[in-house]
Write an enzyme that holds these catalytic residues in place. Structure first.
Site, PDB file in Angstrom:
ATOM      1  CG  ASN A 208      -0.162   0.008   2.520  1.00 49.94           C
ATOM      2  OD1 ASN A 208       0.529   0.868   2.874  1.00 49.94           O
ATOM      3  ND2 ASN A 208      -0.331  -1.227   3.265  1.00 49.94           N
ATOM      4  CG  ASP A 276      -7.390  -4.712   6.378  1.00 48.78           C
ATOM      5  OD1 ASP A 276      -7.027  -4.508   7.596  1.00 48.78           O
ATOM      6  OD2 ASP A 276      -7.711  -3.711   5.738  1.00 48.78           O
ATOM      7  N   PRO A 303      -4.046 -11.240  10.865  1.00 45.47           N
ATOM      8  CG  PRO A 303      -1.878 -11.657  12.058  1.00 45.47           C
ATOM      9  CD  PRO A 303      -2.782 -11.938  10.600  1.00 45.47           C
ATOM     10  CG  ASP A 304      -7.215  -5.642  13.902  1.00 44.65           C
ATOM     11  OD1 ASP A 304      -6.421  -4.878  14.357  1.00 44.65           O
ATOM     12  OD2 ASP A 304      -8.255  -5.159  13.205  1.00 44.65           O
ATOM     13  CB  ILE A 305      -1.244  -5.922  14.931  1.00 45.05           C
ATOM     14  CG1 ILE A 305      -1.061  -6.942  13.946  1.00 45.05           C
ATOM     15  CG2 ILE A 305      -0.388  -5.938  16.082  1.00 45.05           C
ATOM     16  CD1 ILE A 305       0.053  -6.165  12.882  1.00 45.05           C
ATOM     17  CE  LYS A 341      -9.147  -1.578  13.978  1.00 49.63           C
ATOM     18  NZ  LYS A 341      -8.256  -2.497  12.900  1.00 49.63           N
TER      19      LYS A 341
HETATM   20  N1  CTP Z   1      -4.475  -2.444  12.125  1.00 44.84           N
HETATM   21  C1  CTP Z   1      -3.379  -3.435  12.603  1.00 44.84           C
HETATM   22  N2  CTP Z   1      -3.597  -4.623  12.044  1.00 44.84           N
HETATM   23  C2  CTP Z   1      -4.378  -4.699  10.990  1.00 44.84           C
HETATM   24  C3  CTP Z   1      -5.003  -3.827  10.384  1.00 44.84           C
HETATM   25  C4  CTP Z   1      -5.048  -2.478  11.058  1.00 44.84           C
HETATM   26  O1  CTP Z   1      -2.763  -3.194  13.768  1.00 44.84           O
HETATM   27  N3  CTP Z   1      -4.457  -5.976  10.309  1.00 44.84           N
HETATM   28  C5  CTP Z   1      -4.324  -1.094  12.727  1.00 44.84           C
HETATM   29  C6  CTP Z   1      -3.727  -0.020  12.194  1.00 44.84           C
HETATM   30  O2  CTP Z   1      -2.171   0.074  12.659  1.00 44.84           O
HETATM   31  C7  CTP Z   1      -4.411   1.056  12.514  1.00 44.84           C
HETATM   32  C8  CTP Z   1      -5.693   0.580  12.912  1.00 44.84           C
HETATM   33  O3  CTP Z   1      -5.642  -0.775  13.113  1.00 44.84           O
HETATM   34  O4  CTP Z   1      -3.999   1.869  13.853  1.00 44.84           O
HETATM   35  C9  CTP Z   1      -6.860   0.961  11.826  1.00 44.84           C
HETATM   36  O5  CTP Z   1      -6.300   0.889  10.706  1.00 44.84           O
HETATM   37  P1  CTP Z   1      -7.168   0.899   9.252  1.00 44.84           P
HETATM   38  O6  CTP Z   1      -6.526   0.615   8.156  1.00 44.84           O
HETATM   39  O7  CTP Z   1      -7.720   2.369   9.320  1.00 44.84           O
HETATM   40  O8  CTP Z   1      -8.382  -0.159   9.617  1.00 44.84           O
HETATM   41  P2  CTP Z   1      -9.004  -1.350   9.389  1.00 44.84           P
HETATM   42  O9  CTP Z   1      -8.822  -2.154  10.433  1.00 44.84           O
HETATM   43  O10 CTP Z   1      -8.329  -1.920   8.145  1.00 44.84           O
HETATM   44  O11 CTP Z   1     -10.292  -0.924   8.912  1.00 44.84           O
HETATM   45  P3  CTP Z   1     -11.367  -0.503   7.590  1.00 44.84           P
HETATM   46  O12 CTP Z   1     -10.454  -1.522   6.532  1.00 44.84           O
HETATM   47  O13 CTP Z   1     -12.576  -1.190   7.918  1.00 44.84           O
HETATM   48  O14 CTP Z   1     -11.300   0.846   7.548  1.00 44.84           O
END
Ligand code: CTP
Length: 397
Positions: A208, A276, A303-305, A341
């Site tokens: 990205n 994601d 994983p969503d960290i 989150k």
């Molecule tokens: N983040 C993370 N791990 C992921 C995705 C996101 O830790 N796999 C964290 C990013 O570092 C940021 C926050 O989550 O602090 C939000 O990231 P963002 O890309 O805006 O959100 P998403 O969770 O991707 O939500 P969406 O795609 O629905 O906007």
């Protein structure tokens, strides 16, 4: 300037050792005490006499010296130091440190110390770029060593590239950051930054547009307030800041693992633009045009960290800060994201094309906390970072 602080300075055997003489002079002018250690190879480049004269101190050398042993056990030398600086850190010295060797005074000291170590690498460009050196660098950074440089430029050997030792003012800035006596002194803070790269096959990946600029500025601002920062970064466009512990990763899964390893932390700031999804059927070999039609990529969720760290009760940092990159309805989406989150604060920004924020020098953010939201003026990413670091310092006080 590290006035009143005590630096144990290990001088390795590289052409840049002459710059270290200037480093000693400037450190002393700034009020620091310098105890020099000169490796056997270092003596080929600068003489013990000039080092001793500039440091106004005894030079510890490799030669076994009974008097030294009686005065102070060699491995005890670092006890009085606030920081150990290795400059120049040659490929050989870095390899010894990474491998835990203790065959001479410098490497023995480095293995036996519990003090923070800042290394200023200096070597020929091909030695620097060799996978062995890069592997050693990675090990050293993971072990908690701080690094400054090397810079890119003309080299004494006639080549051009990265490998030149950092300049003296840069090294002093890194020493200052490592010794900073700010409100965050002694507090471990974790920062994620940059994009992640998710492989499609060994040569292709999904990425990205994140440059890593905002996360880098935040890590630098926290370090400037004295925090002990672990900086977990994906492949960013900007170099990591000085005076922090750098952990380089490629994928979201690597980033998750690095964050878990780096815990516990008092606070964590998740500024990375994490992918994601990853490619579930990534090829082990390069995907070829084989005439059987277009390749089909299957995706798996990463994983969503931020959510994982926020929602774990065991070892949760006191303060977890997330970012929300949105293109519409910024505050509503970011407020919902904070709840979803489970983090404490969200720094929301509008990354629509036209704002120039993604990859640009400025940022316009809204800070969302349990108390509500506050919109900050548009300012440079480093000013946003400084303001956020000050808020974090207040929250952890
Ligand atoms: N983040 C993370 N791990 C992921 C995705 C996101 O830790 N796999 C964290 C990013 O570092 C940021 C926050 O989550 O602090 C939000 O990231 P963002 O890309 O805006 O959100 P998403 O969770 O991707 O939500 P969406 O795609 O629905 O906007």
């Amino acid at each position: 300037m590290p006035a009143g602080r005590h630096i144990l300075l290990i001088i390795g055997g590289g052409i840049a050792a002459f710059k270290t003489l200037d480093l000693i002079r400037r450190l002393r002018e700034g009020g620091a005490q310098v105890t020099p250690v000169l490796t056997r190879a270092g003596e080929e480049f600068v003489t013990p006499l000039s080092v001793a004269a500039l440091a106004a101190a005894k030079v510890y050398r490799d030669l076994f010296d009974l008097t030294d042993e009686a005065e102070m056990g060699h491995i005890e030398l670092s006890r009085a130091a606030d920081l150990i600086v290795v400059a120049p850190a040659t490929a050989d010295l870095m390899a010894k440190m990474a491998g835990g060797l203790a065959g001479d005074l410098a490497s023995t000291l480095l293995l036996a110390t519990d003090k923070r170590v800042l290394i200023a690498p200096s070597m020929n460009v091909r030695m620097w770029e060799h996978p062995a050196t890069q592997r050693n660098l990675d090990t050293l950074q993971r072990d908690g060593n701080l690094t400054v440089g090397p810079n890119e430029g003309d080299m004494a050997c006639g080549e051009y590239g990265p490998g030149r030792m950092a300049e003296v003012p840069q090294i002093i800035a890194a020493i200052d950051a490592a010794l900073a006596d700010g409100p965050l002194k002694g507090k471990h803070i974790l920062v994620t930054s940059g994009p992640t790269h998710e492989p499609i096959d060994p040569v292709r990946y999904i990425a990205n547009r994140s440059s890593g600029a905002q996360g880098t500025a935040i890590a630098a601002a926290l370090a400037a307030l004295g925090a002990d920062v672990t900086f977990v970064t994906g492949p960013a466009d900007v170099p990591p800041p000085q005076g922090v512990r750098v952990v380089r990763v490629q994928t979201a899964q690597d980033m998750m693992a690095a964050v878990e390893t780096a815990k516990p932390a008092e606070a964590a700031v998740f500024a990375a633009a994490v992918a994601d999804w990853r490619v579930a059927n990534a090829g082990a070999q390069k995907i070829k045009k084989d005439g059987k039609g277009l390749p089909k990529l299957d995706f798996a969720e990463n994983p969503d960290i931020l959510a994982t760290v926020s929602q774990k009760t065991d070892g949760r940092p006191k303060l977890v800060v997330g970012f929300a990159a949105e293109t519409d309805d910024v505050i509503a989406h970011a407020t919902a994201k904070r709840a979803r989150k489970g983090c404490d604060w969200i720094v929301a920004n509008d990354v629509s094309p036209g704002t120039g924020i993604m990859g640009g020098a400025e940022n316009a953010v809204t800070l969302i906390t349990a108390e509500g939201s506050e919109t900050w003026d548009r300012m440079s990413k480093s000013a946003v970072a400084a303001q956020l670091a000050a808020r974090i310092a207040k929250a952890l006080a």
